[in-house]
Design a protein around this motif. Structure first.
Motif, mmCIF file in Angstrom:
data_model
loop_
_atom_site.group_PDB
_atom_site.id
_atom_site.type_symbol
_atom_site.label_atom_id
_atom_site.label_comp_id
_atom_site.label_asym_id
_atom_site.label_seq_id
_atom_site.Cartn_x
_atom_site.Cartn_y
_atom_site.Cartn_z
ATOM 1 N N LEU A 64 -103.270 29.379 70.119
ATOM 2 C CA LEU A 64 -102.988 28.204 69.301
ATOM 3 C C LEU A 64 -102.495 27.040 70.138
ATOM 4 N N ASN A 65 -101.629 27.345 71.113
ATOM 5 C CA ASN A 65 -101.078 26.270 71.937
ATOM 6 C C ASN A 65 -102.148 25.582 72.758
ATOM 7 N N SER A 66 -103.123 26.368 73.280
ATOM 8 C CA SER A 66 -104.175 25.752 74.080
ATOM 9 C C SER A 66 -105.025 24.837 73.239
ATOM 10 N N LEU A 67 -105.247 25.193 71.945
ATOM 11 C CA LEU A 67 -106.026 24.317 71.080
ATOM 12 C C LEU A 67 -105.269 23.031 70.799
ATOM 13 N N SER A 68 -103.968 23.148 70.530
ATOM 14 C CA SER A 68 -103.182 21.944 70.253
ATOM 15 C C SER A 68 -103.180 21.015 71.451
ATOM 16 N N ARG A 69 -103.075 21.617 72.665
ATOM 17 C CA ARG A 69 -103.072 20.762 73.858
ATOM 18 C C ARG A 69 -104.453 20.167 74.093
ATOM 19 N N ALA A 70 -105.522 20.924 73.797
ATOM 20 C CA ALA A 70 -106.873 20.392 73.987
ATOM 21 C C ALA A 70 -107.137 19.226 73.049
ATOM 22 N N THR A 71 -106.618 19.322 71.808
ATOM 23 C CA THR A 71 -106.822 18.240 70.859
ATOM 24 C C THR A 71 -106.105 16.981 71.314
ATOM 25 N N ALA A 72 -104.961 17.150 71.971
ATOM 26 C CA ALA A 72 -104.175 15.995 72.404
ATOM 27 C C ALA A 72 -104.441 15.599 73.840
ATOM 28 N N SER A 73 -105.534 16.147 74.441
ATOM 29 C CA SER A 73 -105.756 15.926 75.866
ATOM 30 C C SER A 73 -106.456 14.614 76.181
ATOM 31 N N ALA A 74 -106.863 13.850 75.126
ATOM 32 C CA ALA A 74 -107.485 12.555 75.391
ATOM 33 C C ALA A 74 -106.497 11.670 76.148
ATOM 34 N N GLU A 75 -107.021 10.845 77.020
ATOM 35 C CA GLU A 75 -106.159 10.005 77.857
ATOM 36 C C GLU A 75 -105.295 9.116 76.977
ATOM 37 N N SER A 76 -103.983 9.203 77.129
ATOM 38 C CA SER A 76 -103.052 8.492 76.269
ATOM 39 C C SER A 76 -102.645 7.177 76.915
ATOM 40 N N PRO A 77 -102.874 6.060 76.236
ATOM 41 C CA PRO A 77 -102.461 4.782 76.800
ATOM 42 C C PRO A 77 -100.967 4.578 76.650
ATOM 43 N N SER A 78 -100.421 3.726 77.491
ATOM 44 C CA SER A 78 -99.020 3.348 77.388
ATOM 45 C C SER A 78 -98.941 2.100 76.521
ATOM 46 N N VAL A 79 -98.161 2.181 75.434
ATOM 47 C CA VAL A 79 -98.173 1.142 74.402
ATOM 48 C C VAL A 79 -96.758 0.652 74.148
ATOM 49 N N LYS B 98 -112.578 6.421 73.001
ATOM 50 C CA LYS B 98 -112.360 5.299 72.084
ATOM 51 C C LYS B 98 -111.027 5.462 71.357
ATOM 52 N N LEU B 99 -110.366 4.325 71.156
ATOM 53 C CA LEU B 99 -109.083 4.284 70.468
ATOM 54 C C LEU B 99 -109.142 3.216 69.382
ATOM 55 N N LEU B 100 -108.747 3.582 68.165
ATOM 56 C CA LEU B 100 -108.602 2.610 67.082
ATOM 57 C C LEU B 100 -107.163 2.117 67.103
ATOM 58 N N PHE B 101 -106.983 0.809 67.279
ATOM 59 C CA PHE B 101 -105.645 0.235 67.433
ATOM 60 C C PHE B 101 -105.454 -0.862 66.383
ATOM 61 N N VAL C 117 -105.945 7.288 67.226
ATOM 62 C CA VAL C 117 -105.543 6.172 66.364
ATOM 63 C C VAL C 117 -104.086 5.816 66.639
ATOM 64 N N ILE C 118 -103.795 4.507 66.755
ATOM 65 C CA ILE C 118 -102.414 4.022 66.888
ATOM 66 C C ILE C 118 -102.247 2.814 65.973
ATOM 67 N N VAL C 119 -101.159 2.798 65.206
ATOM 68 C CA VAL C 119 -100.808 1.651 64.364
ATOM 69 C C VAL C 119 -99.426 1.167 64.792
ATOM 70 N N THR C 120 -99.303 -0.109 65.099
ATOM 71 C CA THR C 120 -98.008 -0.677 65.498
ATOM 72 C C THR C 120 -97.714 -1.894 64.639
ATOM 73 N N GLY C 121 -96.559 -2.496 64.862
ATOM 74 C CA GLY C 121 -96.218 -3.724 64.159
ATOM 75 C C GLY C 121 -94.858 -3.644 63.511
ATOM 76 N N ASP C 122 -94.661 -4.475 62.505
ATOM 77 C CA ASP C 122 -93.399 -4.541 61.776
ATOM 78 C C ASP C 122 -93.730 -4.561 60.283
ATOM 79 N N PHE C 123 -93.487 -3.422 59.614
ATOM 80 C CA PHE C 123 -93.766 -3.321 58.179
ATOM 81 C C PHE C 123 -92.608 -3.830 57.333
ATOM 82 N N ASN C 124 -91.434 -4.051 57.945
ATOM 83 C CA ASN C 124 -90.241 -4.476 57.193
ATOM 84 C C ASN C 124 -89.979 -3.565 56.007
#
Length: 436
Positions: A125-140, A242-245, A274-281
């Motif tokens: 299970l752990n290897s699958l979770s890490r494989a799913t999250a193995s896409a290159e992560s940008p610094s945001v 690809k990343l949806l931002f 997918v990453i969503v940022t901003g200020d929702f107040n």
């Protein structure tokens, strides 16, 4: 109306043995989000009769299921079978994507194939979770700012960016259509912005590293109409990942960002990252707030994890200080356009900073003084960030055997330490000998 179209269901499968006399229809809903809401509520509907739901005399019940492409349908059926056989949480869908949780408290895993199901049902299970999250992560990073220039020093080099981040979103840029954006250019980054017309303030900016390919997908109209502002882009790196931002700014007087989520739900199924940022107040630390429950439920349905931070609205900021902050920002905008002096802006900035520091110190001191017992005092100190943070357990990502194997491998690389090595590390003139 959330139902766009309805037609009778025609069973074209000649091998079907369904002889049910119930009426079957196909309903097209107004958005993917509404569809997922209906499917998610369908188990509860099975316990209610038609008369309880619609107030009519019929005693039948409603059963709802999504109409899926053949491949997705069969994969979902296999996921349901696996969940029943392994006693796993029931799989759920977002758009045409299937997600399963390896455990009740674990993050959902995107199921793309039968192989993913095989891994989920095995001991890896752990290897699958890490494989799913193995896409290159940008610094945001995300900045709530009166202007991007407030994060730029006099020499033009940006203190916040300085090459540390791949993507930086800025909300409340205060940019207008007539503004020259060249002062906001930062070497190594492309700058994308949406300005606001019709009302001061607002605006969204986005810095993206110039070697990343960017496609602008959706942005709000520039005329302000008391609805949240947003900008959605697609970013692709050199590995074609690809990343949806998305960046969102909701002013305190604006309504709930329903339009943003409806648009976002249509685009999200096309992306794995997918990453969503901003200020929702929206004050997530206030459970009675009318928008909090709705936002948290929507994020869960979209399989988005909320990165919760300390509140940005502080109790020590009085109406007097807020008024002075608005005056400081007004003078800054005048100075930027040549209608005020830098000295006037700096004097107001210094006053605001001193008032904020004094008010904050008084508030914190009063909280400690009002604590009834030691437990309350430590609770107050933890809320101020004085005590050490509670770090997550590594056992949520790795098994005990994996951790033990790692530490054994690391420890065996260095020879064991003996007394001669320790003695040699200390100069002779600094050694102290104790006789017992």
């Amino acid at each position: 109306m959330h139902i766009a179209r309805v037609r009778e269901w025609i069973n074209r499968n000649p091998r079907s043995t369904d002889q049910s006399s119930s009426r079957q229809i196909v309903a097209q809903l107004s958005s993917p989000f509404i569809r997922d809401e209906v499917i998610g509520a369908s188990p509860a509907l099975r316990d209610l009769t038609m008369s309880q739901i619609f107030g009519v005399g019929a005693e039948g019940r409603i059963r709802a299921s999504p109409v899926l492409p053949r491949g997705v349908y069969h994969l979902r059926r296999q996921a349901l079978d696996l969940a029943r056989s392994k006693r796993l949480p029931r799989p759920f869908m977002r758009g045409l994507k299937i997600f399963m949780r390896p455990g009740a408290s674990q993050r959902p895993v995107h199921i793309r194939s039968v192989e993913d199901l095989s891994l989920l049902g095995s001991q890896t299970l752990n290897s699958l979770s890490r494989a799913t999250a193995s896409a290159e992560s940008p610094s945001v990073a995300n900045i709530t700012s009166g202007s991007p220039q407030t994060h730029t020093d006099s020499s033009g080099s940006n203190r916040i960016l300085s090459g540390t981040y791949d993507i930086v979103s800025v909300v409340e840029t205060f940019l207008e259509s007539s503004d020259n954006i060249s002062p906001f250019h930062i070497a190594g980054y492309n700058f994308f912005h949406c300005h606001r017309r019709g009302k001061e303030g607002g605006g969204i900016g986005l810095y993206v590293r110039e070697d990343l390919a960017v496609e602008k997908l959706v942005a709000t109209e520039s005329m302000y109409n008391y609805t949240p502002e947003y900008q959605i882009i697609s970013i692709k790196n050199s590995n074609n990942t690809k990343l949806l931002f998305a960046t969102v700014y909701r002013s305190p007087e604006a309504g709930y960002p329903e339009e943003f989520f409806e648009v976002f739900c249509r685009i999200q199924p096309l992306y794995d990252n997918v990453i969503v940022t901003g200020d929702f107040n929206i004050h997530v630390n206030r459970p009675n707030d009318q928008h909090v429950g709705r936002l948290l439920k929507q994020l869960e349905q979209l399989s988005l994890h909320l990165v919760s931070t300390v509140p940005t609205h502080h109790p020590w900021v009085t109406s007097q200080i807020r008024g002075l902050i608005r005056e400081r920002d007004r003078v800054y905008r005048l100075f930027r356009r040549g209608g005020s002096s830098a000295a006037a802006y700096k004097e107001l900035r210094s006053r605001v900073r001193n008032l904020l520091d004094t008010a904050k110190n008084r508030h914190l001191a009063s909280r400690i003084a009002e604590a009834a017992d030691m437990q309350s005092r430590w609770r107050a100190l933890r809320s101020m960030g004085v005590s050490s943070p509670r770090l997550p357990s590594p056992l949520t990502s790795f098994s005990a055997d994996e951790l033990c194997s790692h530490y054994v491998a690391v420890g065996s690389r260095a020879p064991p330490l003996d007394i001669s090595m320790a003695t040699a590390a200390v100069p002779a003139e600094r050694r102290t000998v104790f006789d017992f």
